[in-house]
Design an enzyme around this catalytic site. Structure first.
Site, mmCIF file in Angstrom:
data_model
loop_
_atom_site.group_PDB
_atom_site.id
_atom_site.type_symbol
_atom_site.label_atom_id
_atom_site.label_comp_id
_atom_site.label_asym_id
_atom_site.label_seq_id
_atom_site.Cartn_x
_atom_site.Cartn_y
_atom_site.Cartn_z
ATOM 1 N N SER A 13 25.323 -54.984 -24.669
ATOM 2 C CA SER A 13 24.771 -53.840 -24.301
ATOM 3 C C SER A 13 23.677 -53.976 -22.727
ATOM 4 O O SER A 13 22.892 -55.004 -22.766
ATOM 5 C CB SER A 13 23.728 -53.218 -25.530
ATOM 6 O OG SER A 13 22.711 -54.152 -25.489
ATOM 7 N N ASP A 14 23.604 -52.985 -21.987
ATOM 8 C CA ASP A 14 22.416 -53.009 -21.120
ATOM 9 C C ASP A 14 20.985 -53.082 -21.970
ATOM 10 O O ASP A 14 21.092 -52.756 -23.199
ATOM 11 C CB ASP A 14 22.293 -51.906 -20.239
ATOM 12 C CG ASP A 14 21.582 -52.384 -18.780
ATOM 13 O OD1 ASP A 14 20.748 -53.234 -18.932
ATOM 14 O OD2 ASP A 14 21.954 -51.634 -18.101
ATOM 15 N N TRP A 15 20.064 -53.465 -21.503
ATOM 16 C CA TRP A 15 18.593 -53.635 -22.208
ATOM 17 C C TRP A 15 18.191 -52.263 -23.044
ATOM 18 O O TRP A 15 17.833 -51.541 -22.351
ATOM 19 C CB TRP A 15 17.637 -54.281 -21.396
ATOM 20 C CG TRP A 15 17.802 -55.707 -21.248
ATOM 21 C CD1 TRP A 15 16.693 -56.646 -21.728
ATOM 22 C CD2 TRP A 15 18.921 -56.830 -21.411
ATOM 23 N NE1 TRP A 15 17.187 -57.824 -21.880
ATOM 24 C CE2 TRP A 15 18.557 -58.098 -21.376
ATOM 25 C CE3 TRP A 15 20.192 -56.319 -20.957
ATOM 26 C CZ2 TRP A 15 19.208 -59.122 -21.486
ATOM 27 C CZ3 TRP A 15 20.992 -57.729 -21.078
ATOM 28 C CH2 TRP A 15 20.821 -58.942 -21.250
ATOM 29 N N ALA A 48 20.212 -50.194 -24.379
ATOM 30 C CA ALA A 48 21.359 -49.065 -24.215
ATOM 31 C C ALA A 48 22.062 -48.671 -25.519
ATOM 32 O O ALA A 48 23.049 -48.179 -25.530
ATOM 33 C CB ALA A 48 22.204 -49.686 -23.053
#
Ligand SMILES: *[C@@H]1O[C@H](CO)[C@@H](O)[C@H](O)[C@H]1NC(C)=O
Ligand SMILES: *[C@@H]1O[C@H](CO)[C@@H](O)[C@H](O)[C@H]1NC(C)=O
Ligand SMILES: *[C@@H]1O[C@H](CO)[C@@H](O)[C@H](O)[C@H]1NC(C)=O
Ligand SMILES: *[C@@H]1O[C@H](CO)[C@@H](O)[C@H](O)[C@H]1NC(C)=O
Length: 736
Positions: free
Chosen positions: A251-253, A255
């Site tokens: 995941s993006d941070w 997200a």
């Protein structure tokens, strides 16, 4: 340069160990499956779960199991160097690497970054980026990627990933998918039609997966109303099934939005591991994922799949073979116990030099030939007086611009500003330098009046939306130069008849005001060149090297000509469809100021001998799914070639470009699309042949009905030239 290429070649031979694609993954999967048998449930979850922000030395860290010899994985930004560590090399931004249109330089930059990552003990470097692709010319993070054109961006991804991974670090292709602006990126939905999804936004990720990228980062935004990191359609269907991606999705941070749904949708690793929406300490995975498997809401096979993908990527890169320990901490100044910078400054200088795009050059204003006096004007000519790293994550625009702001940055070990390098040259030439290193128009005018030639530096910055710089919340508020750059140039142009404008910019700016000044004889676009900014500029401005960069996007006459831009609505329906950047200008007959692919040289080139040898069968591409997609997509269908001759007086490099027009039977399709390029270094009088290798994919459109890439039957048009509009040869071929 010679050494650079030799070492790049040596590395590419080493790549065969895993570069064979599926074979490399097969061996890695066998090892991963054997390791998996030794792990208990907590450990499997642990290698998929981040320890929380600042919970380890890197921006992302996972839990280390005890049952196998596998580390707490270190994940670290960024696409242009290693963030929060020093000393490291601050490379030119992705957009400059793209502007070189030079495969060997893209590779060399990736390889050098990968060496630094490995040397520092970073297992996963969070780059390169092809999302945003850059459909919005004012999008804040466009500069982190290579180009708004998916073909050029795809080559950028492929070469960079191969370079990085040949050096031993796991690359991370990001941000998947449709994250085209910073405003509301964490709440908005990108609703993209199926064809545009495939032909534009997914395309460069095909190259990434084909290059065996170890990991992919899902983005903050929603697609069709579902978060990217929770979307079965985006993660399982598009990425893992259609593109056959064998690595893992992180995941993006922050997200990730749910524990169970994200796991079922195909997320494999949560970063940084915490749930920011809930009280400190709450997390989606960790013990909750163990419980979700126990209570049957996430199948055991899904957890095993996550762990296997993560382990396999680690084995694929050979990181089980004595990989270095992490030698820095992001949270205490980042001082590393080793110096990994080697001779990478030469890669930086070469990429920065060969990415410079000469937009205008009248009356031989350039190259400079030992001018008697030179006025150097503008704050962009000097380093920020407080130091090049004075603002955290480069979140200010003071001094010369050499990277944008946000997480896609690194600390400068040093920054050679334009004035620093020009002074060295001026000393050799006996040139008198007159300085005005603020953006004051009155000081600029008096400096300009006191010299034969005036060089004025302007810039435009952008970055990630968690920082607002001079009122720009990531995305740019407009396409003008910052700090009243137009007025600065006007005041210089009123005081001096021989003005050269140098632009450091994250993307296109509108140049009409500047071009309206008759004294402006030359415009040099230097992008975001990294730590060797001034040296690279001097190489080109004084003619040691002819400029050879080509625009990786269109420069319009006015912002509205793009037909796209970030907006504040919570839904973006991507109404541009397939028509972004030059595809839009071509379709609507809009004259750009400087078209996609454009760039001048100090020499001239003649194109001749266009040869078309293409033979393909119409229909869909089938075959087993290999990393990148259906195997037949990557089958060769022949070549197109053209002879390029250097007809001028000095050595130079030309980027020959191939654009294809699909048969008329394919409705609503861009008139022409980039499908090949080659950069040729030519001495005066020398001829070279640019050869464009085509695959079925290059002739295909995405057929929404059959859900396949299809080669249409009919007549294709071939355009070969020096830019998307400067066409020197046209041909045809027919597919039955
Ligand atoms: C799993 O292994 C870890 C050591 O890595 C140990 O601390 C933990 O107690 C084990 N958990 C179970 C449920 O056996
Ligand atoms: C989003 O919706 C559009 C319109 O129905 C469709 O064409 C596209 O495939 C959808 N995308 C995804 C990822 O489901
Ligand atoms: C299973 O456990 C997860 C994690 O605690 C929880 O979110 C989910 O609601 C549980 N489901 C059932 C059916 O109990
Ligand atoms: C370019 O090459 C073609 C083909 O060889 C030749 O006919 C033409 O004269 C050349 N033009 C220049 C400017 O050299």
């Amino acid at each position: 340069m010679q050494n650079l290429l030799v070492s790049a070649l040596a590395l590419s031979a080493a790549a065969d160990a895993y570069g064979a694609g599926a074979a490399g993954w097969d061996a890695a999967y066998s090892k991963a499956q054997a390791a998996l048998l030794k792990l208990n449930q907590t450990e499997k979850v642990g290698i998929a779960t981040g320890v929380g922000w600042e919970g380890g030395p890197c921006v992302g860290n996972t839990y280390a199991p005890s049952s196998i010899d596998y580390p707490s994985l270190c994940l670290q930004d960024s696409p242009l160097g290693i963030r929060y560590a020093n000393p490291v090399t601050a490379f030119p931004a992705g957009i400059n690497a793209g502007a070189t249109w030079d495969r060997s330089l893209l590779y060399a930059r990736g390889a050098a970054m990968g060496q630094e990552a490995k040397g520092l003990g970073v297992h996963v470097q969070l780059g390169p980026s092809a999302g945003p692709l850059g459909k919005n010319p004012d999008g804040g993070r466009n500069w982190e990627g290579f180009s708004v054109d998916p073909y050029l961006a795809g080559v950028g991804m492929e070469e960079t990933i191969q370079g990085m991974q040949d050096s031993g670090v796991q690359a991370c292709a990001k941000h998947w998918l449709g994250n085209e602006q910073e405003h509301n990126r964490e709440t908005m939905s990108s609703n993209i039609g199926d064809r545009a999804t495939h032909e534009l936004y997914l395309w460069p990720f095909m190259n990434a997966v084909k290059a065996n990228v170890a990991s992919v980062m899902c983005s903050y935004n929603k697609l069709n109303g579902t978060w990217a990191c929770e979307s079965d359609a985006v993660l399982n269907d598009l990425l893992k099934d259609e593109l056959g991606f064998p690595g893992y999705v992180m995941s993006d941070w922050n997200a990730q939005h749910t524990g169970v749904n994200s796991a079922l949708a195909g997320l494999d690793m949560t970063m940084p591991g915490s749930d920011f929406n809930k009280p400190p300490g709450s997390i989606f995975w960790g013990p909750n994922l163990v419980e979700a498997v126990t209570n049957g809401s996430v199948p055991q096979s899904r957890l095993d799949d996550m762990a296997t993908r993560i382990l396999a990527s680690w084995y694929l890169l050979g990181q089980d073979q004595g990989y270095p320990e992490v030698t820095f901490s992001s949270w205490n100044g980042g001082k590393a116990t080793v110096d990994v910078t080697a001779d990478h400054a030469s890669v930086v200088r070469t990429v920065a030099r060969d990415s410079i795009v000469l937009l205008k050059n009248q009356e031989h204003a350039l190259p400079l030939r030992k001018p008697k006096s030179l006025a150097i004007i503008g704050q962009d000519a000097i380093v920020n007086p407080d130091g090049p790293n004075a603002c955290v994550d480069r979140g200010c625009n003071t001094g010369t611009l050499a990277m944008g702001w946000g997480s896609g940055t690194a600390e400068f070990p040093y920054l050679i500003a334009p004035l620093d390098a020009i002074k060295v040259q001026a000393q050799k030439d006996g040139t008198k330098i007159v300085e005005s290193t603020t953006d004051s128009t009155t000081a600029a005018a008096s400096a300009a009046a006191a010299a034969d030639t005036a060089v004025v530096f302007i810039n435009a910055d952008a970055g990630e939306g968690y920082l607002t710089v001079e009122g720009n919340a990531g995305d740019r508020n407009n396409l003008d130069p910052w700090h009243n750059g137009n007025e600065l140039v006007k005041s210089v142009a009123a005081a001096n008849k021989n003005v050269i404008v140098v632009v450091h910019s994250v993307g296109p700016i509108i140049l009409e005001t500047i071009l309206a000044q008759p004294s402006v004889k030359a415009i040099v676009w230097a992008g975001l060149p990294g730590q060797e900014s001034g040296n690279a500029l001097v190489d080109v401005m004084y003619g040691t090297t002819s400029p050879s960069g080509k625009l990786p996007y269109t420069i319009a006459k006015q912002p509205s000509d793009y037909g796209a831009g970030w907006n504040s609505a919570l839904v973006d329906n991507f109404v541009e469809d397939l028509f972004i950047d030059y595809r839009h200008f071509d379709k609507n007959g809009i004259a750009p100021r400087y078209e996609f692919g454009y760039g001048l040289s100090y020499t001239t080139f003649n194109y001749s001998g266009l040869a078309v040898s293409v033979s393909a069968t119409a229909g869909p591409s089938n075959g087993p799914i290999v990393p990148g997609g259906a195997e037949e997509l990557f089958q060769s269908v022949g070549t197109i070639s053209v002879i390029v001759e250097n007809t001028g007086e000095v050595a130079g490099a030309e980027v020959a470009q191939l654009y294809l027009g699909l048969p008329d039977s394919v409705l609503s399709t861009p008139p022409k699309q980039l499908r090949g390029f080659q950069k040729l270094n030519l001495q005066p009088g020398e001829q070279g042949t640019a050869t464009f290798e085509l695959t079925r994919r290059d002739l295909s459109y995405w057929d929404v009905q059959t859900q396949k890439w299809v080669v249409p039957s009919g007549t294709f048009t071939v355009y070969v030239g020096a830019s998307s509009r400067d066409i020197h040869g046209e041909g045809k071929f027919t597919v039955a």
